[in-house]
Design an enzyme around this catalytic site. Structure first.
Site, PDB file in Angstrom:
ATOM      1  N   GLN A  94       0.830  -1.195   0.000  1.00 44.92           N
ATOM      2  CA  GLN A  94       0.000   0.000   0.000  1.00 44.92           C
ATOM      3  C   GLN A  94       0.869   1.250   0.000  1.00 44.92           C
ATOM      4  OE1 GLN A  94      -3.042  -0.140   2.992  1.00 44.92           O
ATOM      5  NE2 GLN A  94      -3.572   2.031   2.816  1.00 44.92           N
TER       6      GLN A  94
ATOM      7  N   CYS B 178      -6.843   0.546   2.055  1.00 38.62           N
ATOM      8  CA  CYS B 178      -6.530  -0.835   2.435  1.00 38.62           C
ATOM      9  C   CYS B 178      -7.657  -1.781   2.039  1.00 38.62           C
ATOM     10  CB  CYS B 178      -6.243  -0.922   3.930  1.00 38.62           C
ATOM     11  SG  CYS B 178      -7.635  -0.400   4.984  1.00 38.62           S
TER      12      CYS B 178
ATOM     13  N   HIS C 100      -8.946  -1.534  10.104  1.00 41.48           N
ATOM     14  CA  HIS C 100      -8.105  -1.898   8.964  1.00 41.48           C
ATOM     15  C   HIS C 100      -8.703  -3.116   8.248  1.00 41.48           C
ATOM     16  CE1 HIS C 100      -4.503  -1.697   6.630  1.00 41.48           C
ATOM     17  NE2 HIS C 100      -3.950  -2.795   7.095  1.00 41.48           N
TER      18      HIS C 100
ATOM     19  N   ASN D 261      -1.948  -8.601   5.873  1.00 42.85           N
ATOM     20  CA  ASN D 261      -2.033  -7.147   5.997  1.00 42.85           C
ATOM     21  C   ASN D 261      -1.596  -6.524   4.665  1.00 42.85           C
ATOM     22  OD1 ASN D 261      -1.709  -4.421   6.577  1.00 42.85           O
ATOM     23  ND2 ASN D 261      -0.739  -4.773   8.561  1.00 42.85           N
TER      24      ASN D 261
ATOM     25  N   TRP E 141      -0.507  -3.776   3.982  1.00 42.34           N
ATOM     26  CA  TRP E 141       0.677  -2.927   4.092  1.00 42.34           C
ATOM     27  C   TRP E 141       1.951  -3.684   3.703  1.00 42.34           C
ATOM     28  CZ3 TRP E 141      -0.214  -0.271   9.550  1.00 42.34           C
ATOM     29  CH2 TRP E 141      -1.259   0.656   9.420  1.00 42.34           C
TER      30      TRP E 141
END
Length: 694
Positions: free
Chosen positions: A99, A105, A261, A285, A287
């Site tokens: 990201q 997200c 998230h 995740n 990220w």
């Protein structure tokens, strides 16, 4: 200049019947044809620049960057960012991207899920696109948007700061499929900033156009594990979300999870640990870093309690954002699980293709078909209604859930941040044998004596609400609604049924019948009086044109009844055209008498249904007026007439009502005379002849 909206609606309906808007024949966003644009750019030797989503501040949107950074953004093509740009390198993986500075997200969690399903991925991302051959800076992607697939064209100029991408970026600097896909979705949303905040289900539905099921993990179903296992073995995408914190700023909790998230659910696994069966869930995740640090995390000692085979198959000790946790911890720390598949097969694990799907597009219009929830006793019945017959099946067990109903708000605003979701829900009522004889909409009295057998417990201001439940063989009525009355919006109602079903919209089609007139006794003296009045306003040939008719109606026939200035000259010219059998632009005595009789019939109908005694018809009273006249008018037609002839206050004057019913009556007669009763075929000159004068 585009054709009027009603024409576009008819065109769209016909196109859908011919397969337009399907994945194999998608609609073209802004009318941009990828192949035509590519052929032109290659023949002219130019690089494509997309003027509908230009490489400037408008496409970035407001609020994503500080003003000082925004001024330094440079839009670069991949060849200016990386030494050897490629669309896809060494296949597609959930680990391909991380990201960027954009808070999307939810989109990237869905994108991670998409990489697991090659068949679906190829539908969204055409794989023939490359930088090496026939390259002209032009790419395209496909998304499902509110009932149809869209082909979205973009140029490959990407926003950068100091030569680095500011949004999603690949772990290999030479790979660009994720960044270009994100740009295409930003174009659909309106801008990059319009992608901030969302739910995984939104993007997953736009990747599949399929079946979405949302599971509330605070009250999980008893068969949650079995459902997840079935979904993992089917062509599904799965995502999940953590609850927001007090500050709503994606704070990292001590256990490693991020508040508010979205994550990708990437796997489920059952294994033995210390003689006990454990159910583990694998989560990613978007990220690309930041992991759970509790039981079964990467460095947890619990991995030493399973077989070496399971450990080697599942455990990867790396800060790549992916981790394992127990199903119990998953339900404890996540709020929702979204499952989205091409078909409903994951609901029961049967891939025999026995699930049936029906989809209906409808609309709530303030005053006519926006009745609100059941708290609104007098108006609830005006909501759109759908009748569903659930047939029996010998293979179905009574306790098995056999229906999944989804209600989705359909937005037409260009920018996603401008969309205001209404609180929506639906209720389902079982019909008795007596109820089954009802034709057309069920009235308010029905809902005072019937309780819903299924309903959405909470009206949510979400893009979509759904319920998964059991319906025994019987006939039912589904009523989708907003929570508050008089809220205008479009919707898509989708019914997935494991049993054989027959469904239809229940407002009743328009019938080609004229307004029922009260029996009139021939009164020669009255006719002579009318003719006398007529001659006072007519010309020497005993005819009246639009201007003369206007004075006749406003000053004589309806004087004292008109509340808003009387008939306009345009309305009177229209009346002349509708009643003029000789096409002279004037009405003779006999034509005028026919019009006068119609006007008095419509006036009587107006006052009989003006129960509020305001001298105006509310739009709900308008429906009653058509019922009293003997004409059946569908919800769609009623909405159109209210928009065209009603005032912004939600009421209709006598003069507008007369103009409306006169036109409707005459149009019915024209159709009956020129059609075979089902369809009408006109040459262009005939169509123009009818439409331009009447």
């Amino acid at each position: 200049m585009p054709p009027p909206g009603v024409c576009l609606n008819i065109m769209e309906t016909r196109q859908k019947q011919d397969g337009y808007g399907s994945i194999t024949n998608p609609d073209k966003l802004f009318g941009q044809d990828y192949q035509q644009l590519k052929t032109y750019c290659l023949s002219e030797g130019i690089m494509f620049i997309d003027n509908t989503f230009p490489p400037d501040r408008s496409s970035l949107g407001q609020g994503m960057l500080e003003p000082s950074d925004l001024a330094r953004v440079v839009w670069l093509r991949p060849a200016k960012i990386a030494p050897h740009p490629s669309f896809i390198l060494d296949g597609v993986s959930r680990f391909d991207f991380n990201q960027g500075q954009l808070g999307n997200c939810w989109f990237l969690a869905s994108l991670g899920a998409l990489t697991f399903q090659n068949h679906i991925f190829k539908q969204v991302v055409p794989l023939e696109q490359v930088f090496e051959e026939d390259y002209c800076g032009l790419f395209h992607f496909r998304f499902w948007r509110f009932g149809k697939w869209m082909d979205v064209v973009i140029d490959d100029k990407l926003p950068t700061l100091n030569g680095r991408l500011i949004c999603v970026h690949a772990k290999d600097q030479n790979e660009f499929w994720a960044a270009l896909l994100e740009k295409a979705y930003a174009k659909v949303c309106g801008s990059y900033t319009d992608m901030k905040a969302g739910t995984p289900s939104e993007a997953m539905m736009d990747f599949t156009g399929g079946v979405h099921m949302c599971v509330n993990l605070s009250k999980p179903p008893p068969d949650l594990w079995e459902l997840m296992c079935r979904a993992g073995q089917s062509n599904t995408l799965m995502g999940c979300s953590t609850p927001p914190g007090e500050k709503r700023d994606n704070s990292v909790l001590p256990n490693g999870l991020v508040e508010g998230h979205a994550y990708t659910l990437t796997g489920v696994k059952q294994m033995m640990s210390r003689g006990q069966l454990v159910h583990l869930v694998r989560v990613l995740n978007p990220w690309g870093k930041g992991e759970w640090n509790g039981d079964w995390s990467d460095r947890s000692s619990l991995w030493q309690t399973v077989s070496s085979q399971d450990r080697n198959m599942c455990l990867t000790v790396d800060n790549d954002g992916e981790f394992w946790m127990t199903l119990e911890d998953f339900c404890k720390f996540y709020t929702e699980l979204d499952i989205c598949g091409l078909t409903p097969d994951f609901l029961d694990g049967n891939s025999s293709g026995h699930w049936k799907t029906s989809m209906y597009e409808g609309r709530w219009v303030a005053g006519t078909t926006a009745g609100g929830c059941m708290n609104n006793r007098d108006s609830y019945w005006t909501n759109p209604q759908y009748r569903v017959m659930v047939c029996g099946g010998s293979s179905q067990r009574n306790e098995e859930k056999n229906m999944l109903v989804s209600l989705m708000q359909k937005h037409d605003k260009r920018n996603r941040h401008m969309v205001q979701n209404l609180h929506i829900g639906f209720s389902i009522f079982e019909l008795t044998e007596k109820d089954k004889t009802q034709r057309g909409k069920f009235p308010a009295s029905f809902f005072r004596t019937h309780a819903p057998v299924v309903k959405t417990e909470i009206f949510l201001n979400a893009r979509e609400v759904m319920e998964f439940f059991v319906l025994k063989p019987a006939e039912y009525l589904i009523v989708p609604s907003t929570f508050d009355a008089n809220e205008t919006a479009s919707f898509i109602l989708t019914i997935h049924s494991r049993a054989e079903t027959r469904c239809h919209e229940n407002s009743g089609d328009q019938t080609h019948e004229t307004v029922k007139k009260p029996k009139q006794v021939k009164n020669e003296q009255e006719d002579e009086n009318k003719k006398f009045i007529f001659r006072q306003y007519s010309d020497k040939f005993e005819e009246v044109d639009g201007e003369q008719l206007q004075r006749l109606l406003n000053e004589k026939i309806l004087k004292g009844d008109l509340k808003s200035g009387g008939f306009s000259i345009d309305a009177c010219r229209s009346m002349v055209a509708l009643m003029d059998t000789s096409i002279t632009g004037k009405l003779n005595t006999e034509e005028f008498l026919r019009l006068w009789n119609k006007v008095m019939t419509y006036k009587d109908l107006f006052y009989r249904t003006d129960v509020s005694r305001t001298g105006m018809l509310s739009l709900s009273e308008l429906r009653n007026a058509f019922t009293a006249s003997g004409m059946k008018v569908s919800d769609d037609m009623l909405n159109l007439m209210a928009l065209r002839y009603g005032a912004s206050s939600g009421h209709m004057t006598l003069e507008n009502f007369i103009s409306l019913v006169l036109r409707l009556d005459c149009m019915n007669k024209i159709f009956k005379q020129l059609s075979d009763g089902k369809a009408m075929k006109l040459h262009m000159t005939e169509w123009m002849y009818v439409s331009m004068y009447t």
